[in-house]
Motif scaffolding. Sequence first.
Motif, PDB file in Angstrom:
ATOM      1  N   ALA A 220       0.828  -1.203   0.000  1.00 29.30           N
ATOM      2  CA  ALA A 220       0.000   0.000   0.000  1.00 29.30           C
ATOM      3  C   ALA A 220       0.864   1.254   0.000  1.00 29.30           C
ATOM      4  CB  ALA A 220      -0.938  -0.012   1.204  1.00 29.30           C
ATOM      5  N   ALA A 221       2.000   1.203   0.708  1.00 32.52           N
ATOM      6  CA  ALA A 221       2.885   2.369   0.762  1.00 32.52           C
ATOM      7  C   ALA A 221       3.430   2.702  -0.611  1.00 32.52           C
ATOM      8  CB  ALA A 221       4.029   2.101   1.739  1.00 32.52           C
ATOM      9  N   LEU A 222       3.824   1.691  -1.392  1.00 37.52           N
ATOM     10  CA  LEU A 222       4.340   1.966  -2.728  1.00 37.52           C
ATOM     11  C   LEU A 222       3.212   2.437  -3.644  1.00 37.52           C
ATOM     12  CD1 LEU A 222       7.015   0.055  -4.713  1.00 37.52           C
ATOM     13  CD2 LEU A 222       4.877   0.700  -5.846  1.00 37.52           C
ATOM     14  N   ALA A 223       2.036   1.825  -3.539  1.00 34.98           N
ATOM     15  CA  ALA A 223       0.910   2.219  -4.391  1.00 34.98           C
ATOM     16  C   ALA A 223       0.590   3.698  -4.222  1.00 34.98           C
ATOM     17  CB  ALA A 223      -0.310   1.364  -4.068  1.00 34.98           C
ATOM     18  N   ARG A 224       0.736   4.213  -3.020  1.00 35.03           N
ATOM     19  CA  ARG A 224       0.444   5.635  -2.782  1.00 35.03           C
ATOM     20  C   ARG A 224       1.492   6.556  -3.398  1.00 35.03           C
ATOM     21  NH1 ARG A 224      -0.479   3.570   2.599  1.00 35.03           N
ATOM     22  NH2 ARG A 224      -2.733   3.413   3.025  1.00 35.03           N
ATOM     23  N   ARG A 225       2.610   5.999  -3.856  1.00 38.01           N
ATOM     24  CA  ARG A 225       3.692   6.828  -4.395  1.00 38.01           C
ATOM     25  C   ARG A 225       3.826   6.708  -5.915  1.00 38.01           C
ATOM     26  NH1 ARG A 225       8.988   6.207  -0.823  1.00 38.01           N
ATOM     27  NH2 ARG A 225       9.587   7.925  -2.204  1.00 38.01           N
ATOM     28  N   LEU A 226       2.815   6.175  -6.563  1.00 38.66           N
ATOM     29  CA  LEU A 226       2.844   6.049  -8.017  1.00 38.66           C
ATOM     30  C   LEU A 226       2.264   7.306  -8.659  1.00 38.66           C
ATOM     31  CD1 LEU A 226       1.610   2.349  -8.439  1.00 38.66           C
ATOM     32  CD2 LEU A 226       3.958   3.199  -8.517  1.00 38.66           C
ATOM     33  N   ARG A 227       3.039   7.902  -9.569  1.00 39.62           N
ATOM     34  CA  ARG A 227       2.563   9.051 -10.351  1.00 39.62           C
ATOM     35  C   ARG A 227       2.079   8.487 -11.684  1.00 39.62           C
ATOM     36  NH1 ARG A 227       8.029  12.093 -10.535  1.00 39.62           N
ATOM     37  NH2 ARG A 227       8.604   9.905 -10.737  1.00 39.62           N
ATOM     38  N   THR A 228       0.809   8.298 -11.802  1.00 40.87           N
ATOM     39  CA  THR A 228       0.260   7.507 -12.898  1.00 40.87           C
ATOM     40  C   THR A 228       0.026   8.338 -14.151  1.00 40.87           C
ATOM     41  OG1 THR A 228      -0.891   6.203 -11.212  1.00 40.87           O
ATOM     42  CG2 THR A 228      -1.570   5.904 -13.496  1.00 40.87           C
ATOM     43  N   PRO A 229       0.596   7.925 -15.296  1.00 41.07           N
ATOM     44  CA  PRO A 229       0.188   8.535 -16.561  1.00 41.07           C
ATOM     45  C   PRO A 229      -1.304   8.314 -16.779  1.00 41.07           C
ATOM     46  CG  PRO A 229       2.219   7.281 -16.839  1.00 41.07           C
ATOM     47  CD  PRO A 229       1.689   6.951 -15.471  1.00 41.07           C
ATOM     48  N   ARG A 230      -1.932   9.187 -17.531  1.00 44.32           N
ATOM     49  CA  ARG A 230      -3.385   9.184 -17.608  1.00 44.32           C
ATOM     50  C   ARG A 230      -3.968   8.097 -18.506  1.00 44.32           C
ATOM     51  NH1 ARG A 230      -5.859  14.080 -16.005  1.00 44.32           N
ATOM     52  NH2 ARG A 230      -4.352  15.493 -15.045  1.00 44.32           N
ATOM     53  N   ALA A 231      -3.185   7.551 -19.408  1.00 44.28           N
ATOM     54  CA  ALA A 231      -3.774   6.593 -20.357  1.00 44.28           C
ATOM     55  C   ALA A 231      -2.896   5.361 -20.482  1.00 44.28           C
ATOM     56  CB  ALA A 231      -4.018   7.280 -21.703  1.00 44.28           C
ATOM     57  N   TRP A 232      -2.445   5.048 -21.719  1.00 43.81           N
ATOM     58  CA  TRP A 232      -1.761   3.783 -21.979  1.00 43.81           C
ATOM     59  C   TRP A 232      -0.310   3.765 -21.513  1.00 43.81           C
ATOM     60  CZ3 TRP A 232      -5.041   0.224 -22.500  1.00 43.81           C
ATOM     61  CH2 TRP A 232      -6.219   0.415 -23.210  1.00 43.81           C
ATOM     62  N   GLY A 233       0.185   4.871 -20.994  1.00 42.52           N
ATOM     63  CA  GLY A 233       1.534   4.856 -20.431  1.00 42.52           C
ATOM     64  C   GLY A 233       1.578   4.337 -19.004  1.00 42.52           C
ATOM     65  N   LEU A 234       0.429   3.872 -18.502  1.00 43.64           N
ATOM     66  CA  LEU A 234       0.316   3.439 -17.109  1.00 43.64           C
ATOM     67  C   LEU A 234       1.395   2.446 -16.708  1.00 43.64           C
ATOM     68  CD1 LEU A 234      -1.169   2.859 -14.392  1.00 43.64           C
ATOM     69  CD2 LEU A 234      -2.599   1.243 -15.674  1.00 43.64           C
ATOM     70  N   GLU A 235       1.564   1.370 -17.482  1.00 46.66           N
ATOM     71  CA  GLU A 235       2.476   0.301 -17.078  1.00 46.66           C
ATOM     72  C   GLU A 235       3.925   0.782 -17.011  1.00 46.66           C
ATOM     73  OE1 GLU A 235      -1.269  -1.460 -18.226  1.00 46.66           O
ATOM     74  OE2 GLU A 235       0.051  -0.122 -19.343  1.00 46.66           O
ATOM     75  N   VAL A 236       4.348   1.577 -17.988  1.00 43.77           N
ATOM     76  CA  VAL A 236       5.727   2.072 -18.000  1.00 43.77           C
ATOM     77  C   VAL A 236       5.937   3.093 -16.891  1.00 43.77           C
ATOM     78  CG1 VAL A 236       7.503   3.225 -19.354  1.00 43.77           C
ATOM     79  CG2 VAL A 236       5.933   1.632 -20.458  1.00 43.77           C
ATOM     80  N   GLY A 237       4.975   3.984 -16.703  1.00 43.82           N
ATOM     81  CA  GLY A 237       5.098   4.963 -15.628  1.00 43.82           C
ATOM     82  C   GLY A 237       5.187   4.294 -14.268  1.00 43.82           C
ATOM     83  N   THR A 238       4.432   3.204 -14.093  1.00 42.86           N
ATOM     84  CA  THR A 238       4.481   2.449 -12.846  1.00 42.86           C
ATOM     85  C   THR A 238       5.887   1.905 -12.594  1.00 42.86           C
ATOM     86  OG1 THR A 238       2.143   1.829 -12.997  1.00 42.86           O
ATOM     87  CG2 THR A 238       3.558   0.426 -11.639  1.00 42.86           C
ATOM     88  N   LEU A 239       6.533   1.404 -13.647  1.00 46.58           N
ATOM     89  CA  LEU A 239       7.882   0.868 -13.493  1.00 46.58           C
ATOM     90  C   LEU A 239       8.872   1.964 -13.100  1.00 46.58           C
ATOM     91  CD1 LEU A 239       8.193  -1.658 -16.462  1.00 46.58           C
ATOM     92  CD2 LEU A 239       7.443  -2.062 -14.100  1.00 46.58           C
TER      93      LEU A 239
END
Length: 381
Positions: A220-239
């Motif tokens: 949960a701590a890491l999930a709160r620190r994800l700066r998520t791209p708005r669309a299909w860049g989600l997976e790469v931004g997460t990495l």
Amino acid sequence: MEYVQERIATLHEFGGGDGPDGTLAREAAAAVAETSIVVPMTAREYESPAAERVLVELEQLVPAPAAVFVPVRADPDQIGPFRKWLTSFALPIRVLWCTAPGVDALLSDAGLGGDFGKGRDVWLALGPAADRGEAVVVHDADARSYEAEHVHRLLAPLTTNFDFSKGYYARVERGRLYGRLFRLFYEPLVRTVADAHDAPIVDYLGAFRYALAGEFAATAALARRLRTPRAWGLEVGTLGDAYEVAGFRGTAQVDLGRHEHDHRDVAGDTGLEGMSREVGAALLCVLEEHGVDPAYETLPERYRAVGEELIDQYRVDAAFNGLEYDPANERDQLERYAESIAPPTDDARLPRWTDAPFEPTDVLEAARPWRERRVGSRSQD
């Protein structure tokens, strides 16, 4: 079968039975009750066989997860039937209507209005999910081969000293190789950058066997620190954010077997061609943020050369396994994707939930589907 390790811990399925049954798997099964699951959906998933399978499989989890958040992107006339269908499953489901007027107002008032897509949908659910569970599992709803055991496998590394785990799998079906955006865009682009840069972030991005998989688990701590791209860049931004928070030592990838997904056309903004622009922008943004200069003036040409080498390798591998393979079609895709390689524009990622200008409870209130329905319907959402 192989047992090779990458720069990140790689947990294999060696096929010695019905699935992993070691200590980590047993601990992961016990951890489900403290886990929130996020399954983003759009109108195309409504009553689809793949989405139905995912939900039926999740019903089999024992113990039940703490919550299953389903962020839904749908029109006003669709959300009622969609919610009725989702809540018919024996799951602790929370439906979030991501395109509700209240959500748009909440984001706009906070200065976060703008483009939307899968990344924004997942981000809206991550805050509430991290508040509800000690761990968060995210996965797509379009896998016709989905198994509830995937939740256990993704959670297994988190039961020890890992903060982030990513699923990987083979995309071989109908006698052909799939996973085209990963094989023909992401992988050759990362290899191209790696040829010119000896940088830890490049090694990290190259260590994932299926970097564009939609399946991951995080504390949960890491999930709160994800700066998520708005669309299909989600997976790469997460990495990119997982690298900053978990690094090599805190990251694992887990074998999820073979996946059969719904497929998209290549051409057009809604196809893989359009997706490649967003994936490319997110990838290049992560690289620049970590001090890597991709040398854009020659990058497309160098990418094409690496892609051609990979196509030759895919051709031989397909022939060895008796699979259909069309090199000309693969080269056409390579050319289309090469047009997506350009310096990223403004960074439109959503903020970390640790820095968000409102609370997860505000999202739950704004995204309640029944708020936009006529008087007379009741819900616990």
